[in-house]
Scaffold this active site. Structure first.
Site, PDB file in Angstrom:
ATOM      1  N   HIS A 206       0.789  -1.244  -0.091  1.00 18.61           N
ATOM      2  CA  HIS A 206      -0.052   0.152   0.075  1.00 18.61           C
ATOM      3  C   HIS A 206       0.840   1.378  -0.143  1.00 18.61           C
ATOM      4  CE1 HIS A 206       1.075   0.043   4.256  1.00 18.61           C
ATOM      5  NE2 HIS A 206       0.689   1.349   4.284  1.00 18.61           N
TER       6      HIS A 206
HETATM    7  C1  UD1 Z   1      -1.767   5.583   6.009  1.00 14.23           C
HETATM    8  C2  UD1 Z   1      -0.700   6.050   6.534  1.00 14.23           C
HETATM    9  C3  UD1 Z   1       0.561   4.894   6.476  1.00 14.23           C
HETATM   10  C4  UD1 Z   1      -0.107   3.538   6.979  1.00 14.23           C
HETATM   11  C5  UD1 Z   1      -1.323   3.241   6.535  1.00 14.23           C
HETATM   12  C6  UD1 Z   1      -1.941   2.172   6.972  1.00 14.23           C
HETATM   13  C7  UD1 Z   1      -0.029   8.402   6.456  1.00 14.23           C
HETATM   14  C8  UD1 Z   1       0.726   9.393   5.720  1.00 14.23           C
HETATM   15  N1  UD1 Z   1       0.109   7.292   5.984  1.00 14.23           N
HETATM   16  O1  UD1 Z   1      -1.766   5.408   4.734  1.00 14.23           O
HETATM   17  O2  UD1 Z   1       1.689   5.423   6.934  1.00 14.23           O
HETATM   18  O3  UD1 Z   1       0.787   2.568   6.826  1.00 14.23           O
HETATM   19  O4  UD1 Z   1      -2.267   4.383   6.716  1.00 14.23           O
HETATM   20  O5  UD1 Z   1      -3.191   1.716   6.346  1.00 14.23           O
HETATM   21  O6  UD1 Z   1      -0.678   8.955   7.417  1.00 14.23           O
HETATM   22  N2  UD1 Z   1      -9.193   5.034   2.534  1.00 14.23           N
HETATM   23  C9  UD1 Z   1     -10.357   4.322   2.446  1.00 14.23           C
HETATM   24  N3  UD1 Z   1     -10.767   4.098   3.695  1.00 14.23           N
HETATM   25  C10 UD1 Z   1     -10.507   4.230   4.603  1.00 14.23           C
HETATM   26  C11 UD1 Z   1      -8.981   4.924   4.757  1.00 14.23           C
HETATM   27  C12 UD1 Z   1      -8.665   5.388   3.499  1.00 14.23           C
HETATM   28  O7  UD1 Z   1     -10.958   4.126   1.533  1.00 14.23           O
HETATM   29  O8  UD1 Z   1     -10.899   3.981   5.806  1.00 14.23           O
HETATM   30  C13 UD1 Z   1      -8.235   5.389   0.998  1.00 14.23           C
HETATM   31  C14 UD1 Z   1      -8.838   6.730   0.836  1.00 14.23           C
HETATM   32  O9  UD1 Z   1      -9.038   6.716  -0.772  1.00 14.23           O
HETATM   33  C15 UD1 Z   1      -7.614   7.553   0.927  1.00 14.23           C
HETATM   34  C16 UD1 Z   1      -6.539   6.442   0.754  1.00 14.23           C
HETATM   35  O10 UD1 Z   1      -7.282   5.008   1.138  1.00 14.23           O
HETATM   36  O11 UD1 Z   1      -7.708   8.493   0.106  1.00 14.23           O
HETATM   37  C17 UD1 Z   1      -5.310   6.508   1.545  1.00 14.23           C
HETATM   38  O12 UD1 Z   1      -5.551   6.803   2.902  1.00 14.23           O
HETATM   39  P1  UD1 Z   1      -4.578   7.589   3.755  1.00 14.23           P
HETATM   40  O13 UD1 Z   1      -5.042   7.742   5.217  1.00 14.23           O
HETATM   41  O14 UD1 Z   1      -4.654   8.945   3.107  1.00 14.23           O
HETATM   42  O15 UD1 Z   1      -3.228   7.180   3.837  1.00 14.23           O
HETATM   43  P2  UD1 Z   1      -2.859   5.583   3.450  1.00 14.23           P
HETATM   44  O16 UD1 Z   1      -2.170   4.915   2.260  1.00 14.23           O
HETATM   45  O17 UD1 Z   1      -4.076   4.626   4.414  1.00 14.23           O
END
Ligand code: UD1
Length: 385
Positions: A206
């Site tokens: 991811h």
């Molecule tokens: C975040 C953390 C990363 C961690 C990861 C674990 C930061 C910068 N990154 O990355 O260090 O390893 O979490 O999962 O804080 N989304 C959903 N549902 C959710 C959450 C996210 O669909 O409940 C999707 C959204 O499209 C979002 C994307 O995932 O834009 C990324 O989510 P985000 O929290 O920005 O970063 P992660 O890649 O999850």
């Protein structure tokens, strides 16, 4: 009395806070609140972990959701400042390296509220990782830096952090793993998925650096396909990756392990996946995921925490990144750093299949008692015992 505000936001925070809260409950003069920023919000990315790990319902959910880095961080800061104004905590405790970690540390320190950072001092030395920036800034702002290993202490000392602020306590993520290990081993997730014990690999992927670029992701998928000709790969897919796979039209490379919903809610629908291929499913809960790990042949991942968990479980881990902030998992543990080099990924996987997988041992203090040490130190600092 000490009033502590504990912060969580994203999936890897939840298993870290669970044992800390349990220990805090043992100190009557330690009054704590739990704030969930809402950075992660899907049931399987958040609520499932609260349920499985018996984490109390957050006192507040800031419901920030997903956005760009600046907007997400700013929204957490604005909402968290209100919490601090209202609650006037004596300490804000943050864990890990996600955007919620840096945002709340920044708010607290500007209000002159001491910050405790759990999992301080880890460095990948790669500032293209958003987490590296979060780690560096949070550590600079923290009053109490709780570390997992000697290398973390060395990193902090090199950066000029005062020695008396650093406490080597072990790994709270491992506290949770060890506390749940018996339950994890006894579950039958692997079996219900139609897998054979020790004859499949587990994959997680991811990191933006691996999944956000069409070519990079394509190359990694190519390597995984080579490996998957020899054994099935189970791939609980992160929402970021699911979106990237759809955007780049890569769905055809994956097979579906089941329809929708977690396996726990939907056990009957799992297809048998004993045959080769890369089999995807929705993100799994903590216990189900760990059950797949303890019974697999090896793990391929770009996660930080999984490098640590596989080290303790003595399961070979191939890390699909160029750097790691957790080098102790290489020196002591089962981890091998491979980047996205398809040839090396396939070669290392073959070595493991021939019985030449890396063996390791747990680093010092990864004994299930890190949270106990953290809470004892804080109780002493606040003169609560
Ligand atoms: C975040 C953390 C990363 C961690 C990861 C674990 C930061 C910068 N990154 O990355 O260090 O390893 O979490 O999962 O804080 N989304 C959903 N549902 C959710 C959450 C996210 O669909 O409940 C999707 C959204 O499209 C979002 C994307 O995932 O834009 C990324 O989510 P985000 O929290 O920005 O970063 P992660 O890649 O999850």
């Amino acid at each position: 009395m000490a009033r502590i505000v504990n912060v969580v936001g994203a999936r890897p925070n939840f298993m870290k806070i669970a044992p800390i809260l349990r220990e805090m409950d043992k100190v009557p003069e330690m009054r704590w609140l739990l704030v969930h920023t809402g950075q992660h919000y899907d049931v399987e990315m958040s609520e499932a972990f609260f349920r499985e790990l018996a984490i109390p319902k957050p006192d507040m959910n800031l419901e920030v959701g997903s956005d760009t880095h600046a907007r997400q961080t700013a929204q957490i800061m604005t909402a968290f400042e209100e919490v601090c104004f209202r609650e006037k905590p004596d300490l804000v405790l943050v864990v890990g390296d996600v955007n919620s970690t840096i945002a709340c540390s920044l708010v607290a320190s500007k209000l002159h509220i001491p910050v405790a950072h759990v999992e301080a001092g880890l460095r990948s030395f790669d500032r293209k990782m958003p987490e590296e920036i979060n780690r560096i800034v949070t550590d600079i702002l923290s009053t109490y830096l709780f570390t997992t290993c000697d290398e973390a202490n060395e990193n902090l000392l090199r950066e000029g952090v005062a020695r008396e602020k650093i406490f080597l306590v072990g790994d709270v993520m491992i506290d949770t793993l060890l506390a749940n290990l018996e339950k994890i081993r006894e579950m039958d997730t692997w079996c219900r998925m139609g897998l054979r014990q020790g004859e499949y690999a587990v994959l997680t992927l991811h990191r933006p650096s691996n999944v956000d670029d069409r070519q990079v992701l394509g190359k990694i998928i190519g390597a995984l396909e080579t490996v998957s000709r020899h054994l099935p790969i189970v791939f609980p897919m992160h929402p970021r990756t699911r979106e990237a796979v759809r955007r780049f039209g890569y769905e055809k490379h994956f097979r579906s392990a089941h329809g929708h919903g977690s396996l726990a809610r939907d056990p009957g629908r799992g297809k048998a996946i004993g045959e080769p291929g890369i089999w995807c499913c929705d993100p799994l809960g903590y216990l189900e995921f760990q059950n797949l790990v303890v019974h697999c042949k090896f793990v391929m991942t770009d996660s930080g925490g999984i490098q640590e968990e596989t080290t303790v479980l003595d399961i070979p881990c191939l890390t699909l990144r160029d750097t790691t902030e957790r080098p102790v998992t290489i020196t002591h543990g089962t981890n091998t750093l491979l980047g996205g080099d398809g040839v090396r990924i396939a070669e290392e996987a073959m070595k493991i299949l021939q019985g030449k997988g890396k063996r390791g041992q747990s680093p010092p203090l990864w004994d299930g008692k890190a949270s106990e040490r953290i809470v004892q130190i804080l109780a002493q600092e606040f003169r609560l015992n």
